[in-house]
Design a protein around this motif. Structure first.
Motif, short mmCIF file in Angstrom:
data_model
loop_
_atom_site.label_atom_id
_atom_site.label_comp_id
_atom_site.label_asym_id
_atom_site.label_seq_id
_atom_site.Cartn_x
_atom_site.Cartn_y
_atom_site.Cartn_z
N LEU A 51 41.93 32.86 39.46
CA LEU A 51 41.16 33.77 40.30
C LEU A 51 41.51 33.60 41.77
O LEU A 51 41.60 32.47 42.26
CB LEU A 51 39.67 33.48 40.16
CG LEU A 51 39.00 33.66 38.81
CD1 LEU A 51 37.63 33.00 38.81
CD2 LEU A 51 38.88 35.13 38.50
N ASP A 52 41.66 34.72 42.46
CA ASP A 52 41.75 34.69 43.91
C ASP A 52 40.34 34.41 44.44
O ASP A 52 39.35 34.86 43.85
CB ASP A 52 42.24 36.06 44.41
CG ASP A 52 42.45 36.10 45.92
OD1 ASP A 52 42.49 35.04 46.56
OD2 ASP A 52 42.59 37.22 46.44
N VAL A 53 40.23 33.67 45.52
CA VAL A 53 38.91 33.38 46.09
C VAL A 53 38.32 34.63 46.71
O VAL A 53 37.15 34.96 46.49
CB VAL A 53 38.97 32.23 47.12
CG1 VAL A 53 37.66 32.09 47.87
CG2 VAL A 53 39.30 30.93 46.41
N ARG A 54 39.11 35.36 47.49
CA ARG A 54 38.60 36.55 48.19
C ARG A 54 39.02 37.81 47.44
O ARG A 54 40.19 38.16 47.43
CB ARG A 54 39.16 36.61 49.60
CG ARG A 54 38.96 35.37 50.41
CD ARG A 54 37.70 35.41 51.18
NE ARG A 54 37.70 34.29 52.12
CZ ARG A 54 36.65 33.78 52.64
NH1 ARG A 54 35.48 34.26 52.35
NH2 ARG A 54 36.72 32.76 53.47
N MET A 55 38.04 38.44 46.81
CA MET A 55 38.27 39.71 46.10
C MET A 55 37.09 40.63 46.36
O MET A 55 35.98 40.16 46.64
CB MET A 55 38.39 39.47 44.59
CG MET A 55 39.62 38.74 44.16
SD MET A 55 39.77 38.66 42.35
CE MET A 55 38.49 37.49 41.93
#
Length: 192
Positions: A51-55
């Motif tokens: 997972l990307d942290v910023r989405m």
């Protein structure tokens, strides 16, 4: 190892998919935001979720928490360009197993994933929460509401000096020096 990749940048997702498949992984799903990641993670039950942290819609930390609350028991690794200690702590509390830089070479990422799966890679550990007394909890809550020491003393029926004693104990347990740091740390630890 079956993986789900979630990132709001299509080119990064595509590059990550190609790199992971070249390293022998099977990318069974892709998501452009945290909501999609949670839906697909719980539907596909991959061995691991990146997972990307910023989405948009739901960030990676909230998605991690939602996956864990939904019963997902596979590996969760957050990939990011943000390395702030507060984010790492929040990721650990949410249930992430790893917090890695997006700048890792593909072969290093692949090796870390394999090591994580075999239990050879250190997993994120949430630090133990400080044990606050009921008075310290109340002082923290009122501090978050912006009350002064005198206002807290009046509400608690004690002297301002006693409130200051509670503040000193609170600062000591949180490992901070002042109100601003105390509120930041308490939020990072999920105490507020």
């Amino acid at each position: 190892m079956r993986l789900l990749v979630a990132d709001d940048h299509p080119l990064f997702r595509m590059g990550l998919r190609v790199a992971l498949e070249r390293e022998g992984f099977s990318v069974v799903g892709e998501a452009a935001d945290g909501h999609e990641a949670v839906e697909q993670g719980l539907a596909l039950l991959p061995d691991g979720v990146l997972l990307d942290v910023r989405m948009p819609k739901m960030d990676g930390i909230a998605a991690t928490k939602a996956l864990r609350e939904g019963g997902y028991r596979g590996l969760i690794a957050l990939l990011t360009t943000f390395s702030e200690p507060v984010l790492v702590q929040q990721a650990a509390y949410a249930g992430a197993d790893a917090y890695w830089s997006k700048e890792l070479p593909p072969e290093v990422l692949a090796e870390r994933l394999r090591r994580l799966e075999r239990g050879l890679e250190p997993r994120l550990r949430a630090p133990e929460l400080p044990r606050l007394s009921p008075r310290e909890q109340q002082v923290l809550a009122w501090m978050a509401q912006g009350l002064s020491t005198k206002e807290m003393a009046r509400l608690m029926g004690i002297s301002p000096e006693t409130v200051k004693d509670h503040l000193v104990g609170l600062y000591d347990k949180l490992g901070v020096r002042n109100r601003v740091e105390a509120l930041e740390r308490a939020r990072a630890l999920g105490l507020l």
